[in-house]
Design a protein around this motif. Structure first.
Motif, PDB file in Angstrom:
ATOM      1  N   ASP A   7       0.961  -1.290  -0.145  1.00  0.00           N
ATOM      2  CA  ASP A   7       0.055   0.074   0.142  1.00  0.00           C
ATOM      3  C   ASP A   7       0.854   1.141   0.086  1.00  0.00           C
ATOM      4  OD1 ASP A   7      -2.072  -1.651   0.273  1.00  0.00           O
ATOM      5  OD2 ASP A   7      -2.278  -1.041   2.501  1.00  0.00           O
ATOM      6  N   ASN A   8       0.391   2.340  -0.753  1.00  0.00           N
ATOM      7  CA  ASN A   8       1.160   3.658  -0.750  1.00  0.00           C
ATOM      8  C   ASN A   8       1.358   4.014   0.662  1.00  0.00           C
ATOM      9  OD1 ASN A   8       1.947   4.055  -3.268  1.00  0.00           O
ATOM     10  ND2 ASN A   8       0.056   5.085  -3.874  1.00  0.00           N
ATOM     11  N   GLU A   9       0.274   3.979   1.545  1.00  0.00           N
ATOM     12  CA  GLU A   9       0.381   4.465   2.989  1.00  0.00           C
ATOM     13  C   GLU A   9       1.470   4.069   3.627  1.00  0.00           C
ATOM     14  OE1 GLU A   9      -2.948   3.492   5.879  1.00  0.00           O
ATOM     15  OE2 GLU A   9      -4.153   4.715   4.187  1.00  0.00           O
ATOM     16  N   LYS A  10       1.734   2.655   3.306  1.00  0.00           N
ATOM     17  CA  LYS A  10       3.080   1.947   4.100  1.00  0.00           C
ATOM     18  C   LYS A  10       4.411   2.570   3.497  1.00  0.00           C
ATOM     19  CE  LYS A  10       1.143  -2.345   6.162  1.00  0.00           C
ATOM     20  NZ  LYS A  10       1.142  -3.872   6.210  1.00  0.00           N
TER      21      LYS A  10
END
Ligand SMILES: Cc1cc2nc3c(=O)[nH]c(=O)nc-3n(C[C@H](O)[C@H](O)[C@H](O)COP(=O)(O)O)c2cc1C
Length: 199
Positions: free
Chosen positions: A23-26
């Motif tokens: 994920d981009n968030e990670k």
């Protein structure tokens, strides 16, 4: 999970599930973590390039010897580079660090010569490698640290002038059958009393 538990579970991933992307968030979290890496006099003599574009990643995979396949299957590739042009470093610290830190460099590092300064910068980059591998483990992301790369080709592909790529880290989620995972291949280390002492 405790930190020790995550270190027991982390391992050098040899086969990734190519269908699973991080994920981009990670990735954003990992960027923050890399940015917070500590270094001598807060020198930060590095550049971290996180490659998610598959085409660019494939070009780098072609310059990665026996690591090609895992890089192609991985979700992201992080390239950790050290500044290798002393004048670039001196400009960076002059513009960003307090005078005390610049004085430390001028008195204790610079007089020992360019080779010493470059080695010193490279050592700082390896701190970020430890931080990145530990953070990934803590976040449940699988990883592969790799010195088996061709630095000159990496620098050319990424257009890195004044920096030397030292090590790359593939990130992703393991293939369920990866032979190297601790469940299938127990972790191997030398005996504790050879490398650890409490006095
Ligand atoms: C700086 C560094 C460079 C490494 N280079 C490679 C590499 O090019 N390819 C690879 O498959 N593993 C590479 N490894 C993985 C090591 O072989 C591995 O960390 C070690 O055997 C311990 O196993 P573990 O990471 O599974 O606990 C590297 C590890 C480090 C820390």
């Amino acid at each position: 999970m405790t930190f020790l538990e995550s270190m027991k579970l982390r391992y050098t991933t040899k086969k990734y599930d190519a269908a699973t992307k991080i994920d981009n968030e990670k990735i954003e979290e990992l960027k923050e973590i890399l940015h917070l890496t500590p270094s001598s006099i807060n020198s930060q003599p590095w550049k971290f390039v996180i490659v998610s574009d598959d085409e660019l990643k494939a070009k780098l995979a072609n310059a990665s010897m026996f690591n090609k396949e895992k890089i192609n299957q991985s979700s992201h590739l992080v390239v950790l580079s050290a500044i290798n042009d002393v004048s670039v470093f001196e400009k960076q610290i002059q513009e960003n660090l307090p005078q005390g830190a610049v004085d430390y460099y001028n008195k204790l590092i610079k007089p020992l010569g360019e080779e010493h300064a470059k080695n010193w910068m490279a050592r700082q980059v390896y701190i970020s490698l430890g931080v990145l591998l530990s953070a990934a483990a803590n976040m449940g992301i699988d990883s592969t640290p790799m010195e088996g790369i061709e630095p000159d080709k990496y620098a050319e592909i990424l257009g890195l002038n004044g920096y030397e790529p030292l090590v790359a880290v593939a990130l992703g989620i393991r293939d369920a059958e990866d032979f190297n995972q601790p469940e299938l291949k127990p972790k191997s280390r030398v005996k504790k009393d050879l490398v650890l002492e409490v006095r």
